[in-house]
Scaffold this active site. Structure first.
Site, mmCIF file in Angstrom:
data_model
loop_
_atom_site.group_PDB
_atom_site.id
_atom_site.type_symbol
_atom_site.label_atom_id
_atom_site.label_comp_id
_atom_site.label_asym_id
_atom_site.label_seq_id
_atom_site.Cartn_x
_atom_site.Cartn_y
_atom_site.Cartn_z
ATOM 1 N N GLU A 131 38.497 35.429 39.133
ATOM 2 C CA GLU A 131 39.241 34.546 38.198
ATOM 3 C C GLU A 131 40.814 34.104 38.537
ATOM 4 O O GLU A 131 41.481 34.897 39.082
ATOM 5 C CB GLU A 131 39.572 35.426 36.878
ATOM 6 C CG GLU A 131 40.091 34.477 35.797
ATOM 7 C CD GLU A 131 40.315 35.254 34.425
ATOM 8 O OE1 GLU A 131 41.249 35.231 33.918
ATOM 9 O OE2 GLU A 131 39.525 36.346 34.404
ATOM 10 N N GLU A 136 48.699 29.508 31.960
ATOM 11 C CA GLU A 136 48.409 30.470 30.892
ATOM 12 C C GLU A 136 49.665 31.236 30.348
ATOM 13 O O GLU A 136 50.566 31.249 30.926
ATOM 14 C CB GLU A 136 47.542 31.458 31.476
ATOM 15 C CG GLU A 136 47.031 32.595 30.468
ATOM 16 C CD GLU A 136 46.066 33.648 30.790
ATOM 17 O OE1 GLU A 136 45.331 34.262 30.160
ATOM 18 O OE2 GLU A 136 46.291 34.050 32.202
#
Length: 416
Positions: A131, A136
């Site tokens: 990932e 974010e």
């Protein structure tokens, strides 16, 4: 995305990539949403969110492509109920192994209590195929967090050759509460409200066999002219903000077949767990109650995507598989040739060499991203796997004595 529960690029100073990047997919424009699946399942990070399908998102004004700009938002008009506030989670139909991924944002979700937005990439069978969190953050955060999450035995071992030093170095989800190996941007213009106040930003992520790197530029520090061009050259961009490299990770064994993902969840394992300790949010009661009863607070919670482009070396996509929901078919277009049926010659050659796939995929789909080198030299078991298993030693030995066939095979799949 970062979760407290289990559930580069290569840049400069001897590691910078000098690849011939060519555009393989342009998500920009009015067809933006046709390239994504709308995931309506329960949020894997336990957020207070109700992910809706494309039709619902359109009818409720959560998505549009007015003026050729993709708007991805959330419900900011109604009291939430059931699973939570209505939102969307987009997952690209196309998957990729290696490449340069460039996004030009006019706006990202603002720094709002209870929110957890992310733009990221994800491989199948998490965490085994990795990932990559490109953008974010949570709540009123003002600096971007960039993070990798993997299975065991992957860590940043060189301290990073980018502008930032790693905040955490072990990428393994099973340690440190799945903190991952992370870089925290120091600029307050890299995320949320300040990024938006400056008119947006461009982020670029490069992923190769040697690692992953992320650069970004705001409107006050314009990106190099070639970033969104036909042949971008990361080698000339200067140091990235974040660089994951070194021999602490076998990058190809930990990262493969990634989808691009946009999501906007609320509360959950991260935003919810730190809500009460955030000075800006602690006076708002519980995270869920705040998100449920204050729809107007989430008007700034949207992505405005001006451009999203994917480039790969020599224009050869590492993964040409297209993820298509049940009931749909993959349409013709840019990748139609990649999904063509194997020719009789390709079948003969791959059978002789023990490299035929077992799930009906085209041979080139699984082999191209391994590069020309695998066809031009010995094909080792660790370098050219089948769809679900590595080449056995007998097949590898046979391939070593089949040099003329390897040359023909290279021609057949477009390597020559």
């Amino acid at each position: 995305m970062y979760s407290s529960t289990l559930f580069h690029t290569i840049t400069l100073l001897g590691t910078a990539s000098a690849l011939n990047y060519q555009l393989v997919q342009d998500y920009s424009g009015t067809g933006f949403f046709n390239n994504f699946n709308f995931d309506t399942g329960n949020d894997p990070t336990n957020g207070y969110v109700n992910y809706v399908d494309q039709g619902t998102a359109q009818s409720q004004g959560l998505i549009n492509t007015n003026g050729g700009v993709a708007y991805i938002g959330v419900d900011h008009s109604n009291i939430a109920s059931g699973r939570g506030r209505n939102s969307v989670r987009l997952e690209s139909k196309q998957t990729y192994t290696h490449g340069l991924f460039v996004i030009n944002l006019g706006h990202m979700p603002g720094s709002v209590c209870g929110t957890w937005p992310a733009f990221w990439t994800l491989g199948p069978n998490w965490p085994n195929n990795g990932e990559i969190d490109i953008i974010e953050g949570v709540n009123d955060q003002s600096q971007n967090f960039m993070t990798l999450h993997t299975s065991a035995s992957c860590a940043v071992s060189n301290g990073g050759d980018g502008l930032l030093q790693p905040y955490s170095e072990d990428c393994n989800v099973a340690v440190n509460g799945n903190e991952g190996c992370s870089f925290h941007e120091t600029s307050t213009q890299s995320y949320g409200d300040q990024l938006n106040n400056n008119g947006g930003a461009i982020y670029a992520m490069e992923w190769t066999s040697q690692g992953v790197s992320i650069w970004w530029w705001n409107r006050n520090n314009p990106a190099p002219a070639d970033v969104l061009g036909s042949n971008p050259q990361p080698l000339n961009w200067g140091p990235p903000s974040a660089n994951w490299a070194g021999n602490g990770c076998n990058w190809d064994s930990h990262f493969a077949s990634h989808q691009l993902i946009f999501d906007m969840t609320f509360c959950g394992d991260w935003a919810g767990s730190v809500f009460s300790s955030d000075p800006a949010c602690s006076n708002k009661g519980s995270c869920t109650s705040w998100v449920q009863n204050n729809p107007g607070a989430f008007a700034p919670s949207y992505w405005s995507v001006l451009n999203l482009k994917v480039y790969q070396n020599n224009g050869q996509n590492g993964d040409v598989k297209v993820k298509v929901p049940a009931g749909e078919t993959a349409g013709a277009g840019r990748f139609a040739a990649e999904n063509a049926t194997q020719t009789a010659e390709e079948v003969r050659l791959c059978q002789k060499m023990g490299l035929c796939l077992e799930d009906g995929e085209k041979l080139g789909e699984q082999m191209r991203y391994r590069g020309k080198r695998a066809a031009a030299s010995q094909i080792a078991p660790s370098k050219v796997p089948k769809a679900s298993q590595t080449v056995n030693s007998a097949s590898a030995a046979a391939s070593a004595s089949a040099e003329p066939d390897k040359v023909k095979l290279a021609d057949a799949v477009g390597w020559a």
